[in-house]
Design a protein around this motif. Sequence first.
Motif, PDB file in Angstrom:
ATOM      1  N   SER A 108      54.618  60.990  69.616  1.00 44.96           N
ATOM      2  CA  SER A 108      54.310  59.326  69.355  1.00 44.96           C
ATOM      3  C   SER A 108      54.487  59.009  67.772  1.00 44.96           C
ATOM      4  CB  SER A 108      52.730  58.928  69.621  1.00 44.96           C
ATOM      5  OG  SER A 108      52.667  57.719  69.332  1.00 44.96           O
ATOM      6  N   THR A 109      53.984  60.185  66.969  1.00 48.47           N
ATOM      7  CA  THR A 109      54.193  59.488  65.354  1.00 48.47           C
ATOM      8  C   THR A 109      55.456  59.845  64.941  1.00 48.47           C
ATOM      9  OG1 THR A 109      53.436  61.751  64.812  1.00 48.47           O
ATOM     10  CG2 THR A 109      51.884  59.932  64.799  1.00 48.47           C
ATOM     11  N   ASN A 110      56.299  60.678  65.611  1.00 48.94           N
ATOM     12  CA  ASN A 110      57.844  61.053  65.166  1.00 48.94           C
ATOM     13  C   ASN A 110      58.539  59.589  65.753  1.00 48.94           C
ATOM     14  OD1 ASN A 110      57.859  63.580  63.906  1.00 48.94           O
ATOM     15  ND2 ASN A 110      58.475  64.652  65.864  1.00 48.94           N
ATOM     16  N   SER A 111      58.262  59.062  66.426  1.00 45.48           N
ATOM     17  CA  SER A 111      58.943  57.697  66.919  1.00 45.48           C
ATOM     18  C   SER A 111      58.731  56.767  65.895  1.00 45.48           C
ATOM     19  CB  SER A 111      58.594  57.324  68.368  1.00 45.48           C
ATOM     20  OG  SER A 111      57.331  56.863  68.292  1.00 45.48           O
ATOM     21  N   GLU A 112      57.522  56.756  65.409  1.00 43.46           N
ATOM     22  CA  GLU A 112      57.344  55.905  64.249  1.00 43.46           C
ATOM     23  C   GLU A 112      58.145  56.418  62.807  1.00 43.46           C
ATOM     24  OE1 GLU A 112      52.877  56.038  64.772  1.00 43.46           O
ATOM     25  OE2 GLU A 112      52.733  53.772  65.472  1.00 43.46           O
ATOM     26  N   GLY A 113      57.878  57.456  62.816  1.00 41.42           N
ATOM     27  CA  GLY A 113      58.718  58.029  61.708  1.00 41.42           C
ATOM     28  C   GLY A 113      60.173  57.786  61.878  1.00 41.42           C
ATOM     29  N   ASN A 114      60.689  57.869  62.971  1.00 39.04           N
ATOM     30  CA  ASN A 114      62.152  57.636  63.106  1.00 39.04           C
ATOM     31  C   ASN A 114      62.340  55.995  62.714  1.00 39.04           C
ATOM     32  OD1 ASN A 114      62.832  60.203  63.818  1.00 39.04           O
ATOM     33  ND2 ASN A 114      62.609  59.659  66.092  1.00 39.04           N
ATOM     34  N   ALA A 115      61.538  55.241  63.107  1.00 34.10           N
ATOM     35  CA  ALA A 115      61.575  53.718  62.929  1.00 34.10           C
ATOM     36  C   ALA A 115      61.507  53.489  61.310  1.00 34.10           C
ATOM     37  CB  ALA A 115      60.694  52.992  63.567  1.00 34.10           C
TER      38      ALA A 115
END
Length: 212
Positions: free
Chosen positions: A22-29
């Motif tokens: 989940s947090t990786n997707s936010e990091g990618n954003a």
Amino acid sequence: MASDLIILCFLLLGLSFSPVISTNSEGNALHALRRRLSDPTNVLQSWDPTLVNPCTWFHVTCDSENHVIRLDLGNSNISGTLGPEIGDLQHLQYLELYRNGISGKIPTEIGNLRNLVSMDLYENKFEGKIPKSLAKLKSLRFLRMNNNKLTGMIPRELSSLSKLKIFDVSNNDLCGTIPVDGPFADFSMESYENNRLSGPELQGLVPYDFGC
């Protein structure tokens, strides 16, 4: 028995890594946002996409579950544009980008940030229309977009934002009339000054697109 232990290990691994996904997707954003921005003073230097999640980055605040809830980049001497990736920060509550040189349109995808409480975009170079999608931000209390280059009308859909307490679009190039429904009944005229707005709708007697 051995096979049961293997299955149990995989289940535990899945549980332990699910927050990271989940947090990786936010990091990618956020990393996509960084690529769109010019950062001459290296404010975003700590935004390292190789880290497990962005919660250790400067100017980023996370909750206890490692979800990004706050982005503080006000007065940071950055420029560039915002992209649709900003809409992937699903848990974001505060978007503070004021007093920079950010240009281009306000992405419609910001309307996906359903937990947003405050959005400060003032004193930038944003242009184009105010997205109607902002009407989906039902938790929004503070919306400041003054001192930009915004055009078009104030979307009537924003009158559904019942929690909105502060609204400022002064010093843009907006046109049409000023809404009077919902929270707009309480905003002062200073919120609209230095535009091409034609005054309140006069309870429907003046068309909302008058002079636009």
